[in-house]
Design a protein around this motif. Sequence first.
Motif, short mmCIF file in Angstrom:
data_model
loop_
_atom_site.label_atom_id
_atom_site.label_comp_id
_atom_site.label_asym_id
_atom_site.label_seq_id
_atom_site.Cartn_x
_atom_site.Cartn_y
_atom_site.Cartn_z
N GLU A 1 0.82 -1.20 0.00
CA GLU A 1 0.00 0.00 0.00
C GLU A 1 0.86 1.26 0.00
OE1 GLU A 1 -3.08 0.28 2.87
OE2 GLU A 1 -3.64 -1.83 2.71
N ASN A 2 0.39 2.27 -0.70
CA ASN A 2 1.11 3.53 -0.75
C ASN A 2 0.10 4.62 -1.06
OD1 ASN A 2 2.76 5.80 -1.69
ND2 ASN A 2 4.46 4.34 -1.67
N ASN A 3 0.06 5.65 -0.24
CA ASN A 3 -0.93 6.71 -0.41
C ASN A 3 -0.43 7.90 -1.22
OD1 ASN A 3 -2.99 5.43 1.10
ND2 ASN A 3 -1.99 6.04 3.02
N ASP A 4 0.82 7.83 -1.68
CA ASP A 4 1.35 8.91 -2.51
C ASP A 4 0.56 8.98 -3.82
OD1 ASP A 4 4.00 10.69 -3.02
OD2 ASP A 4 3.37 9.70 -4.87
N GLU A 5 0.13 10.18 -4.18
CA GLU A 5 -0.74 10.34 -5.35
C GLU A 5 -0.05 9.94 -6.63
OE1 GLU A 5 -4.17 10.99 -7.44
OE2 GLU A 5 -3.86 10.86 -5.27
N ASP A 6 1.24 10.27 -6.80
CA ASP A 6 1.96 9.89 -8.01
C ASP A 6 2.11 8.38 -8.12
OD1 ASP A 6 2.23 12.50 -8.87
OD2 ASP A 6 4.18 12.78 -7.89
N VAL A 7 2.37 7.74 -6.99
CA VAL A 7 2.48 6.28 -6.98
C VAL A 7 1.16 5.65 -7.40
CG1 VAL A 7 2.83 4.25 -5.51
CG2 VAL A 7 4.33 6.24 -5.27
N ARG A 8 0.07 6.16 -6.84
CA ARG A 8 -1.25 5.60 -7.14
C ARG A 8 -1.62 5.83 -8.61
NH1 ARG A 8 -4.48 4.78 -2.45
NH2 ARG A 8 -6.37 5.39 -3.55
N LYS A 9 -1.29 7.00 -9.13
CA LYS A 9 -1.57 7.27 -10.55
C LYS A 9 -0.79 6.32 -11.45
CE LYS A 9 -2.85 12.18 -10.66
NZ LYS A 9 -2.43 13.51 -11.15
N SER A 10 0.47 6.09 -11.11
CA SER A 10 1.29 5.20 -11.93
C SER A 10 0.76 3.77 -11.88
CB SER A 10 2.75 5.25 -11.47
OG SER A 10 3.32 6.51 -11.77
N ARG A 11 0.31 3.35 -10.72
CA ARG A 11 -0.25 1.99 -10.62
C ARG A 11 -1.54 1.88 -11.42
NH1 ARG A 11 0.99 0.25 -4.26
NH2 ARG A 11 3.25 0.52 -4.43
N ARG A 12 -2.36 2.93 -11.37
CA ARG A 12 -3.58 2.90 -12.18
C ARG A 12 -3.24 2.90 -13.67
NH1 ARG A 12 -7.03 6.98 -12.08
NH2 ARG A 12 -5.85 8.49 -10.86
N ALA A 13 -2.18 3.62 -14.03
CA ALA A 13 -1.76 3.64 -15.43
C ALA A 13 -1.26 2.27 -15.88
CB ALA A 13 -0.67 4.69 -15.63
N LEU A 14 -0.54 1.57 -15.01
CA LEU A 14 -0.10 0.22 -15.34
C LEU A 14 -1.30 -0.72 -15.51
CD1 LEU A 14 2.98 -0.07 -12.94
CD2 LEU A 14 3.05 0.01 -15.44
#
Length: 421
Positions: free
Chosen positions: A396-409
Motif C-alpha cells: 500500500e502507498n498513499n502517494d498520489e503519483d504512486v497511485r496514478k502510476s499503478r492505475r496507469a499500469l
Amino acid sequence: MLIYRGLSRISRISKKTSFGRRWLPSHPLLSGASHSAAAAAADSSVKVLGCREAYSWSLPALHGIRHQIHHQSSSVIEEQLDPFSLVADELSILAKRLRSMVVAEVPKLASAAEYFFKMGVEGKRFRPTVLLLMATALNVRVPEPLHDGVEDALATELRTRQQCIAEITEMIHVASLLHDDVLDDADTRRGIGSLNFVMGNKLAVLAGDFLLSRACVALASLKNTEVVTLLATVVEHLVTGETMQMTTSSDQRCSMDYYMQKTYYKTASLISNSCKAIALLAGQTAEVAILAFDYGKNLGLAYQLIDDVLDFTGTSASLGKGSLSDIQHGIITAPILFAMEEFPQLRTVVEQGFEDSSNVDIALEYLGKSRGIQKTRELAVKHANLAAAAIDCLPENNDEDVRKSRRALLDLTHRVITRNK
C-alpha cells in the motif's frame, strides 16, 4: 473495487496463482496437455484470486467497456489516465538520449543504427513507458523541476539509473527487430521500409550488433551485477526463442506448450526482467521484485497473443508491416494452434508447410470456422488479469503519483488487449 492490500497477501497469492514462482513450472499452459490449456483459456471471464477477491477483464471489455478503478478510501470512480502522457516529458528526454547514444564514427553505420530512433518512427515506446511507470509505482519519484527549467532536474542518481534501464531495454528491443527482419526477409517495419530492405542484410545485422554493444556499455555503467545478469539473460532468451522458432520439429510446431515457452523467450522475457531490474535498482524486496517481474511477464504474453490475432485480422496499413506474415513464413501461432484442436485435420496442412499459397487459404478457412481467434483473445485476457493482479499486490502507498502510476499500469493491461495495431 480495486484495493491495494500489500505484501501481507503474498503468501496467499503464491498458493493460488503463479506469482513468486519461476516461469515455466508455474504456467498453467506449460504444466499439462494443450487440451487443458484450451479449457483454461475458454473461460472468458477469468477471476484472479489472491491479493484481491476478484479482478477480471472479461470479453465484453474487448468491445469498448472501459475498466473503472476506485480509490481505496473513496467510492468515487477515478478518472481515466493516459499512461503515455504521465511519462511524456521523460519519454522525450529518453528519445533524445537514445539518439545520442547510437551515434557511430562510420556514417553508414550511424545512419543504420539510428534508423528506428529518428523522430516519427520511434514506434509506440511501449516498453519505456511501462518501465518509467513501474519506477514511480515503486515509489521512485521524478524530482521537482528546477526553477530555471533545466532538463538535468530529472537527473537524480536513482531516477537516472531507472531511465537507463528503459534506454537499454529499447536498444535491445530495436536490435532484436533488426535481426528478426533479416531472418524473416521482411520489407516493412513501423510503416516504412525495413532496414534490411533499405540498406541490405549485412548492414542491418551490424546495426543490430552495434545497438547491443551500446546497450552493454550502458548496462555496465550501472555497476549492479544482478541487473547485468538479468539483462544478459534477456539477450540469451531472444536468441534461444528465435532458434526455437527456426528449428522446430513437427510435434513442437503443433504444441501450445512449446509456443508459449518460445513466446516468453522472444517477447515477454525482455519486459519482465526489465521490470524486475527497475525494482532491484530501487532497493525493493525480493517479493516486490517478483511482482514487478510477473506484471511484465504477463503483460508481454498478452501483448504477443494480441499480435498473433492482429496478424490475421489487421491490415498492413494498421500494423505497419505485412498482415498474414507469420503463417506465410511458416510460423504457427496461437490462433492456428487452437483451431487445430477443433479440427485435427488442419495438422496435415500445417505439416505440409505454407510454401504453397493454397495451404494458407485452407488454414485460413479452418481458422474462420473455429474459435481460434476468440480463444487466443481469451488467453490474452487471462494474462492481462494476471498482470493486473501483480500490481494490486504491491504494498500500500498513499502517494498520489504512486497511485496514478499503478492505475496507469492497470490501464495498460486494458489497452494491450483492446488495441488494433
